[in-house]
Design a protein around this motif. Sequence first.
Motif, PDB file in Angstrom:
ATOM      1  N   GLU A   1      44.665 -11.727  10.181  1.00 25.61           N
ATOM      2  CA  GLU A   1      43.310 -11.668  10.743  1.00 25.61           C
ATOM      3  C   GLU A   1      42.886 -10.242  11.062  1.00 25.61           C
TER       4      GLU A   1
ATOM      5  N   LYS B   1      42.729 -16.566   6.888  1.00 31.04           N
ATOM      6  CA  LYS B   1      42.404 -15.959   8.181  1.00 31.04           C
ATOM      7  C   LYS B   1      41.788 -17.042   9.062  1.00 31.04           C
TER       8      LYS B   1
ATOM      9  N   TYR C   1      41.277 -17.023  15.169  1.00 30.83           N
ATOM     10  CA  TYR C   1      40.242 -16.332  15.935  1.00 30.83           C
ATOM     11  C   TYR C   1      39.752 -17.235  17.068  1.00 30.83           C
TER      12      TYR C   1
ATOM     13  N   TYR D   1      34.257 -13.776   8.879  1.00 31.07           N
ATOM     14  CA  TYR D   1      35.126 -12.629   9.147  1.00 31.07           C
ATOM     15  C   TYR D   1      34.992 -11.683   7.956  1.00 31.07           C
TER      16      TYR D   1
ATOM     17  N   MET E   1      36.018  -7.486  13.467  1.00 32.41           N
ATOM     18  CA  MET E   1      36.975  -8.574  13.596  1.00 32.41           C
ATOM     19  C   MET E   1      36.586  -9.462  14.771  1.00 32.41           C
TER      20      MET E   1
END
Length: 274
Positions: A96, A128, A131, A150, A244
């Motif tokens: 990530e 990814k 988050y 992302y 990010m």
Amino acid sequence: MEENRLVSILHSVAKKMHADFEQSKAFQHRGEAGSNRELLVQELLASRVPGHTEVVRSAEIISASGETSPQCDIVIIDRSTPPLTDLQGYRILPNECVYGVIEVKTTLNREQLLDACQKVQRVKALAKTAYYPTPGYARTRTAYGKTYPYVPTVGMIFAFDSIDLTTLGNHFTEWCSGVEPHERPDSIWVLGKGFLVWTDPVTGLINPTPEPGATLLALDPWHDEDVLLPLTLHVNQHFATAWMPPFRLYDYAREYPLGVTRGVWPEQFSPPEP
């Protein structure tokens, strides 16, 4: 034409890289020579990427689902990336937090090209997912004909020498014919020789990413210059606006128990005695 200061600086840097590369040929141990050449690329990029990013080398990338990348030569990461491990310069990085990877080759021929392409593809294929949600803040990135919540990983190849650039382009397009745009390398750079980039399928102008229907373009350096100016602009275009979402490290623990219950103290609802 008035001298361009940036061009002059990068031209000097290119000359030094050529000299350092020639000096690295004196190393008899292949691993030591390879590490030295990766260091040259790391040093080149370290002062040219935006301040919120960091350039590291010799790293593996892992995903929350347990997938692992091959060893990566150069990785561009968010500067807030947690140091999961750093053993004598070897890093393990959560996917990530990764913005880009660069495979470094001494001489790029068909065999080395395919090896680099496959490594880039494997890194780009990593998911990814770890988050924290950001309700009401739906930031997205559009690339490769898709929209992401992302920044998808950029993949590049850098070499100090190569076979003929047109032949290299033929091998590259042959490999790309069976690969989706989002898993292809975004560009290829050969010091002193030229570079391969993609064009926008609508405008025909150079595009930082291979979109569906894009054309591959091979370019020689301008006059007696090198590839470092277009490379610097390409890197800036990719990473200046990289961002990010809040990284959630808990996802990497998955179902692993955090401990064994020793005692439980429920909340006391009765008022304390006077």
